[in-house]
Design an enzyme around this catalytic site. Structure first.
Site, short mmCIF file in Angstrom:
data_model
loop_
_atom_site.label_atom_id
_atom_site.label_comp_id
_atom_site.label_asym_id
_atom_site.label_seq_id
_atom_site.Cartn_x
_atom_site.Cartn_y
_atom_site.Cartn_z
N HIS A 138 40.89 47.34 41.23
CA HIS A 138 41.56 48.03 42.35
C HIS A 138 41.99 49.40 41.85
O HIS A 138 43.17 49.62 41.56
CB HIS A 138 42.75 47.20 42.82
CG HIS A 138 43.40 47.72 44.06
ND1 HIS A 138 42.69 48.08 45.20
CD2 HIS A 138 44.70 47.94 44.34
CE1 HIS A 138 43.53 48.50 46.11
NE2 HIS A 138 44.76 48.43 45.62
N ASP A 172 63.53 37.25 47.58
CA ASP A 172 63.67 38.56 46.96
C ASP A 172 64.84 38.51 45.97
O ASP A 172 65.42 37.44 45.74
CB ASP A 172 63.88 39.62 48.05
CG ASP A 172 63.33 40.99 47.66
OD1 ASP A 172 62.41 41.48 48.33
OD2 ASP A 172 63.83 41.55 46.66
#
Ligand code: TXD
Length: 310
Positions: A177, A33
């Site tokens: 999507h 991250d």
């Protein structure tokens, strides 16, 4: 030698990915991250190591913000990016997440150039396109995870509506999507019985609409952030098929080069996922009505991708 799974993004979905990958003993796990969140990822990794005795799995799990730690990863799952807040569309995330995905793609290209990459970040069909463009990876090495989630939702809602086991509901969802995704009632069965023979047209319309709006339904309930349990499992299903060469046929956003009349776009289609990655796209003979719905979702994805200016 264990496989290595790099999770780029250690947030809501990333942490569930790490837990599922560990429980399934898919390999060693790196949770990457941003520097400001690296310690949280280190803590999540340590917490998962401490769960291992009960979970009865052996895996080395670390948290980091240094791309060197993903060196040689076999699978990369990317959830790095901002999620929606109530009232936002997936497309509202475009500009902020393009920057993030570009940075992630460069890191993966440098340190894990052979990895099978599963992109999750929204707007999904555009982000997997950006990731592919920036890395230049061959198309068998990059897919977007959305259809496996949308299909799970379609199956879950049918099971809930008809009071049957999810295990016996089979079907698929094609396209982007977004709210114009294409569930296929005609090809959906419940224990081999066609859905169209045991559900009324009104029920089917309700199920199609709920599937299309399923993500938004959860975002509204959360207020901030989006679904994470079902997306995580949907990505792990793909990763597991690759790592174990299970040869699952799963709806993924894959680069179409002529399939379904689409050229140069990532769109949700049935894919064979094997140790070769996205090995093959299966084409379905669509009815005229299904083709029209598919062309609508392709147009939506085309518009979003064109706004990426990449
Ligand atoms: O089916 C699908 N594809 C969708 C995808 C289903 C649900 C959620 N969808 C999307 O996944 C959602 O709209 C987001 O774009 C992503 C990730 O959702 P998540 O709920 O996990 O978001 P979080 O909890 O905010 O986690 C994102 C993490 C967070 O820890 C950030 O610090 C990190 O991403 N982040 C980064 N990591 C690495 N590198 C960079 N540059 C970076 N920027 C943010």
């Amino acid at each position: 030698m264990r496989k290595k799974i790099a999770l780029i993004g250690g947030g809501q979905i990333g942490q569930i990915l790490a837990m599922l990958a560990a429980q399934k003993e898919l390999g060693d796990i790196v949770i990457l991250d941003v520097p400001g969140y690296a310690n949280v990822c280190k803590g999540k990794a340590l917490d998962l190591m401490e769960m291992a005795p009960h979970g009865n799995y052996d895996a080395n799990i670390i948290g980091t913000s240094d791309y060197k730690d993903i060196e040689g990863a076999d699978v990369v799952i990317v959830t790095a990016g901002k999620p929606r807040e109530a009232g936002m569309t997936r497309e509202d995330l475009l500009n902020v997440n393009i920057k993030i995905i570009t940075e992630v793609a460069n890191g993966v290209k440098q340190y894990a150039p052979k990895a099978f990459c599963i992109i999750v970040t929204n707007p999904l069909d555009a982000m997997v396109y950006v990731f592919h463009k920036v890395t230049g990876f061959p198309k068998h090495q990059v897919i977007g995870m959305a259809g496996t989630l949308d299909t799970a939702r379609w199956r879950a809602f049918i099971a809930m509506e008809l009071g049957v086991s999810v295990a016996d509901v089979a079907g698929t969802v094609l396209g982007g999507h977004g709210p114009d995704m294409v569930p296929l009632p005609r090809l959906t069965t419940v224990g081999g019985v066609p859905l169209t023979e045991i559900a009324t047209p009104e029920q089917i319309e309700k199920l199609v609409n709920r599937t299309r709006e399923a993500g938004t339904e959860i975002v509204k309930l959360f207020g901030k952030g989006s679904a994470f349990f079902s997306p995580a499992w949907s990505a792990i299903v793909i990763a597991e098929s690759y790592l174990k060469d299970k040869r699952r046929v799963l709806p993924c956003a894959a680069l179409c080069e002529g399939e379904y009349g689409v050229n140069g776009l990532f769109i949700g289609v049935p894919c064979l996922i094997s140790a070769k990655g996205m090995e093959k796209i299966f084409e379905i003979k669509l009815t005229e009505e299904e083709k029209a719905q598919f062309q609508k979702t392709v147009a939506s994805v085309t518009k979003t991708v064109s706004e990426c200016n990449i």
